[in-house]
Design an enzyme around this catalytic site. Sequence first.
Site, PDB file in Angstrom:
ATOM      1  N   SER A 273       0.896  -0.888   0.042  1.00  0.00           N
ATOM      2  CA  SER A 273      -0.104  -0.425  -0.125  1.00  0.00           C
ATOM      3  C   SER A 273       0.617   1.229   0.095  1.00  0.00           C
ATOM      4  O   SER A 273       0.200   2.607  -0.282  1.00  0.00           O
ATOM      5  CB  SER A 273      -1.214  -0.009   1.268  1.00  0.00           C
ATOM      6  OG  SER A 273      -0.106  -0.395   2.390  1.00  0.00           O
ATOM      7  N   HIS A 339       2.066   4.937   4.254  1.00  0.00           N
ATOM      8  CA  HIS A 339       0.263   5.557   3.605  1.00  0.00           C
ATOM      9  C   HIS A 339       1.181   7.060   3.143  1.00  0.00           C
ATOM     10  O   HIS A 339       1.352   7.044   1.572  1.00  0.00           O
ATOM     11  CB  HIS A 339      -0.667   5.569   3.471  1.00  0.00           C
ATOM     12  CG  HIS A 339      -1.048   4.304   3.693  1.00  0.00           C
ATOM     13  ND1 HIS A 339      -1.887   3.602   4.800  1.00  0.00           N
ATOM     14  CD2 HIS A 339      -0.728   2.496   3.521  1.00  0.00           C
ATOM     15  CE1 HIS A 339      -1.993   2.299   4.859  1.00  0.00           C
ATOM     16  NE2 HIS A 339      -1.506   1.789   4.024  1.00  0.00           N
TER      17      HIS A 339
END
Length: 360
Positions: A273, A339
């Site tokens: 991610s 992230h």
Amino acid sequence: MMRLLGTLEGEKEALRFYSFLKGEEIDCTYDPVPSSEGTYEFWVVHEDKIEQAAHWLSEFKKNPNDPRFDVKEHPIDTEGVAEEEEKEPVQLRALQMRQRVRSRMPLTRLIVIICALLYIWNGYQMADIAKEDPDQEMYSLTPLMTDLSYDMPTAASRAELSKKIFSEDRIGNPTVWDGLYEVVLGWPESKGELDAPLFVQIRQGEVWRLITPCFLHGSFLHILFNMLWLWMLGRQVEERTKKWQYILISLIIGIVSNTFQYLMSGPLFIGYSGIVCGLAGFIWMRQRRAPWEGYPLQRGTLIFLAVFVVGMVSLQVASFFLIRFQIANFSMNIANTAHISGALTGIVLGRIPFFSKGGV
């Protein structure tokens, strides 16, 4: 590589302008925009023709009925196509031409396959651990995890890693870097944790650990979510950059996001991610700086991903205060630092001409 020229409204107008460009010996194609009925986007095959084509598009938009644009329609295949193929719908012929110049995105496919195989392999190792010792901690590390996670203590200490990281009492002789988050959460009693060794295995030459956590995933939903986003974003970047550029972009984002996540939370984090958020940031910046590169990512998709990341960060902040002030034991296991740092890295790379579609 094709470059996006612009859009026109109406199939009749699109075909008229397309035929004119072909008459001007400007190789091009046009596709219907799925999200906007009746809108067509034009793509120019050769970059040295983009300025000329942009001039004619501007003139055409001013007056589509100008006699200058009254030319005979040209078939898409200028080298000769069968008569029955010329009768195919304009949209179909345009899509076929673009498909012929479009990459098959082998690198994105390869990454998805690698992640899937490692997920299955790790699952088998977890099952073996459960068979050998049913009372084993549910968070026990598999051999694959200890070999591919960002950093670990020395091999002699690996057996103690799960007990150390998942124990309630983490204060004492620090043998494993547990992250700044835990230090701040337990301050001032936890300040001794700052003496824990950093980058133990990496300093011993295991440099693959800088990137390999990205390829590991903890659950089916985890890998499904990341691979769907990779398939959407990675294909767009791979299609519009050289293969080595795509690899370098992914490596830089992965290494930076992994390193920041390690410093924040310690060695136990996994998932693609961080790179996914970086690719989204890269595409967003390229759309702003070079819209002719034609990244088709919709604004709503970027907003959805941004809202998700912001939501996870908000939950992490709430979790911190609930635990810090002993209100509730509400812990989050989300790599929010990866992230955010990944997205910011992607944005920075998107501003560098070196990583543009026509970069060296």
